[in-house]
Design a protein around this motif. Structure first.
Motif, PDB file in Angstrom:
ATOM      1  N   ASP A  41       0.967  -1.313   0.176  1.00  0.00           N
ATOM      2  CA  ASP A  41      -0.049   0.025  -0.057  1.00  0.00           C
ATOM      3  C   ASP A  41       0.624   1.100  -0.079  1.00  0.00           C
ATOM      4  O   ASP A  41       0.510   2.610  -0.974  1.00  0.00           O
ATOM      5  N   ILE A  44       2.414   2.026  -3.046  1.00  0.00           N
ATOM      6  CA  ILE A  44       1.008   2.432  -3.936  1.00  0.00           C
ATOM      7  C   ILE A  44       0.648   3.781  -4.153  1.00  0.00           C
ATOM      8  O   ILE A  44       1.051   4.224  -5.036  1.00  0.00           O
ATOM      9  N   VAL A  45       0.980   4.314  -2.600  1.00  0.00           N
ATOM     10  CA  VAL A  45       0.678   5.449  -2.915  1.00  0.00           C
ATOM     11  C   VAL A  45       2.481   5.914  -3.420  1.00  0.00           C
ATOM     12  O   VAL A  45       1.880   7.348  -3.983  1.00  0.00           O
ATOM     13  N   SER A  46       3.357   5.820  -2.882  1.00  0.00           N
ATOM     14  CA  SER A  46       4.392   6.847  -3.314  1.00  0.00           C
ATOM     15  C   SER A  46       4.192   6.441  -5.042  1.00  0.00           C
ATOM     16  O   SER A  46       5.241   7.932  -5.598  1.00  0.00           O
ATOM     17  N   VAL A  47       4.047   5.136  -6.008  1.00  0.00           N
ATOM     18  CA  VAL A  47       3.823   5.576  -6.928  1.00  0.00           C
ATOM     19  C   VAL A  47       2.951   6.602  -8.046  1.00  0.00           C
ATOM     20  O   VAL A  47       3.889   7.594  -8.629  1.00  0.00           O
ATOM     21  N   LYS A  48       1.906   6.416  -6.843  1.00  0.00           N
ATOM     22  CA  LYS A  48       0.691   7.539  -7.471  1.00  0.00           C
ATOM     23  C   LYS A  48       1.529   8.966  -7.173  1.00  0.00           C
ATOM     24  O   LYS A  48       0.984   9.257  -8.195  1.00  0.00           O
ATOM     25  N   ALA A  49       2.629   8.959  -6.656  1.00  0.00           N
ATOM     26  CA  ALA A  49       2.646  10.206  -5.993  1.00  0.00           C
ATOM     27  C   ALA A  49       3.727  10.907  -7.237  1.00  0.00           C
ATOM     28  O   ALA A  49       3.743  11.980  -7.361  1.00  0.00           O
TER      29      ALA A  49
END
Length: 50
Positions: A41, A44-49
């Motif tokens: 999780d 994924i948050v870091s990639v979306k950022a």
């Protein structure tokens, strides 16, 4: 007859030990799954950022 009682007692004790081992392994696996889920999780948050 007493040999059978000893065998049953021994087998019962071994079954209890194996059940305990299986339970402990399941608890450990569940903890590892929770940690992995949090790490995925976060990834994924870091990639979306980006």
């Amino acid at each position: 007859m007493s040999d059978h009682v000893v065998q049953i007692t021994s087998t019962s004790s071994e079954t209890g030990r194996m059940a305990s081992y299986a339970r402990d392994s399941a608890v450990d696996l569940s903890r590892q799954a929770d940690i992995l889920k949090c790490e995925v999780d976060d990834f994924i948050v870091s990639v979306k950022a980006m």
